[in-house]
Design an enzyme around this catalytic site. Structure first.
Site, PDB file in Angstrom:
ATOM      1  N   ASP A   1      -9.860  -6.180   4.450  1.00  0.00           N
ATOM      2  CA  ASP A   1     -10.255  -6.916   3.257  1.00  0.00           C
ATOM      3  C   ASP A   1     -11.196  -8.063   3.611  1.00  0.00           C
ATOM      4  O   ASP A   1     -12.131  -8.362   2.858  1.00  0.00           O
ATOM      5  CB  ASP A   1      -9.023  -7.449   2.522  1.00  0.00           C
ATOM      6  CG  ASP A   1      -8.319  -6.364   1.725  1.00  0.00           C
ATOM      7  OD1 ASP A   1      -8.949  -5.333   1.444  1.00  0.00           O
ATOM      8  OD2 ASP A   1      -7.137  -6.543   1.396  1.00  0.00           O
TER       9      ASP A   1
ATOM     10  N   GLU B   1      -7.392 -13.111   3.989  1.00  0.00           N
ATOM     11  CA  GLU B   1      -8.181 -11.896   3.795  1.00  0.00           C
ATOM     12  C   GLU B   1      -9.550 -12.152   3.179  1.00  0.00           C
ATOM     13  O   GLU B   1     -10.263 -11.190   2.854  1.00  0.00           O
ATOM     14  CB  GLU B   1      -7.401 -10.915   2.915  1.00  0.00           C
ATOM     15  CG  GLU B   1      -6.026 -10.567   3.450  1.00  0.00           C
ATOM     16  CD  GLU B   1      -5.241  -9.657   2.540  1.00  0.00           C
ATOM     17  OE1 GLU B   1      -5.430  -8.438   2.638  1.00  0.00           O
ATOM     18  OE2 GLU B   1      -4.446 -10.164   1.733  1.00  0.00           O
TER      19      GLU B   1
ATOM     20  N   HIS C   1       0.815  -1.211   0.000  1.00  0.00           N
ATOM     21  CA  HIS C   1       0.000   0.000   0.000  1.00  0.00           C
ATOM     22  C   HIS C   1       0.852   1.266   0.000  1.00  0.00           C
ATOM     23  O   HIS C   1       0.382   2.324   0.418  1.00  0.00           O
ATOM     24  CB  HIS C   1      -0.931  -0.002   1.212  1.00  0.00           C
ATOM     25  CG  HIS C   1      -1.956  -1.096   1.161  1.00  0.00           C
ATOM     26  ND1 HIS C   1      -2.901  -1.192   0.168  1.00  0.00           N
ATOM     27  CD2 HIS C   1      -2.171  -2.158   1.984  1.00  0.00           C
ATOM     28  CE1 HIS C   1      -3.665  -2.248   0.380  1.00  0.00           C
ATOM     29  NE2 HIS C   1      -3.246  -2.856   1.468  1.00  0.00           N
TER      30      HIS C   1
END
Length: 281
Positions: A189, A163, A58
């Site tokens: 997620d 996730e 990210h």
């Protein structure tokens, strides 16, 4: 000339994050998405935090900058935990060769993917990771290859992320794969995939996390929890069940919170000062 000591007892690496969680200790980590500075690992060391979570998924960090921060972690005595941006073998091998103490792999869905990760993260006989000597985790010392490979297989960590609901269902099978060293739960997620984004108090989310934590206990492998660093009530609940680490705070959120607090303090001071001025005029 002296002879090289080829016994494994002569060689070791530092991985305080692994030492703590394998001993069942609760261990915080700090996430960095803004900075790859060499100063940050020493700040963490002085704060008593054992792991820096370097987020390549990210953030726009390039590998060279990450490698330099990994070196700073190693010399400061803080474990570099790197979330790589893909399951690609070149991300796995290059980050490990840069000296990462642990790699975290996002979006792992199948047992076949887990086995493929082990293949590239571990040396033979567990995998086929290519051998390169004078590794950063050994402070660039020349270590006999067999000893180096055995120690790095054992002491560095491969941590797939869970996730999605389908991955939750496979947690026992993920953990049963030799070479998998733990699991990190991606709460945001997972909640989104469950159709309940951000709803951490729901039974649907909490039951999934509990299932993973209990599976980790059964397998004897540590479980970490991401995405809910501010929910200490939930984290303490799962730490009590056997989870050992979390993504505890991020540089962006911590900096923003600190600056916001300063702004609020000065706004309050200004209001009081202006009131005094108005009353005396």
């Amino acid at each position: 000339m002296g002879s090289v000591d080829n016994t494994s007892a002569t060689w070791s690496i530092s991985n305080p994050f692994r030492d703590a969680i394998m001993a069942g200790q609760v261990c915080p980590t700090m996430t960095t998405r803004m900075s790859t500075s060499a100063e940050l690992p020493m700040v963490l060391k002085m704060a008593g935090v054992k792991g820096l979570f370097i987020d390549m998924e990210h953030a726009s960090f390039d590998l060279h900058a990450v490698a330099q921060q990994i070196l700073a972690c190693n010399y400061a005595g803080v474990s570099a935990i790197v979330r790589i941006p893909s399951k690609s073998h070149w991300h796995i091998s290059r980050v490990l060769d840069a000296g990462a103490a642990a790699i975290v792999v996002p979006h792992v869905e199948t047992v076949e993917e887990v086995r493929e990760l082990v293949k590239h993260a571990k040396y033979a006989p567990l995998g086929v990771r290519g051998c390169a000597n004078m590794q950063p985790l050994f402070n660039f010392q020349l270590v006999p290859t067999k000893i180096q490979n055995d120690i790095l297989n054992r002491e560095t960590m491969l941590i797939p992320m869970i996730e999605t609901p389908s991955a939750v269902d496979l947690v026992d099978e993920f953990l049963a794969v030799d070479g998998v060293d733990g699991i990190l739960i991606g709460s945001n997620d997972l909640c989104t995939d469950l159709g309940i984004p951000g709803q951490y108090d729901t039974a649907l989310y909490q039951d999934a996390v509990t299932k993973i934590v209990l599976a980790g206990n059964k397998a004897g492998k540590p479980i970490g929890i991401g995405g809910i660093g501010g929910r200490l009530d939930l984290l303490e609940k799962w730490f009590g069940m056997g989870a050992t680490w979390a993504l505890s705070g991020g540089d962006l959120a911590m900096l923003q919170a600190g600056i916001k607090k300063i702004g609020e303090n000065y706004t309050a001071i200004n209001e009081r000062v202006q009131k005094v001025k108005a009353s005396s005029s």
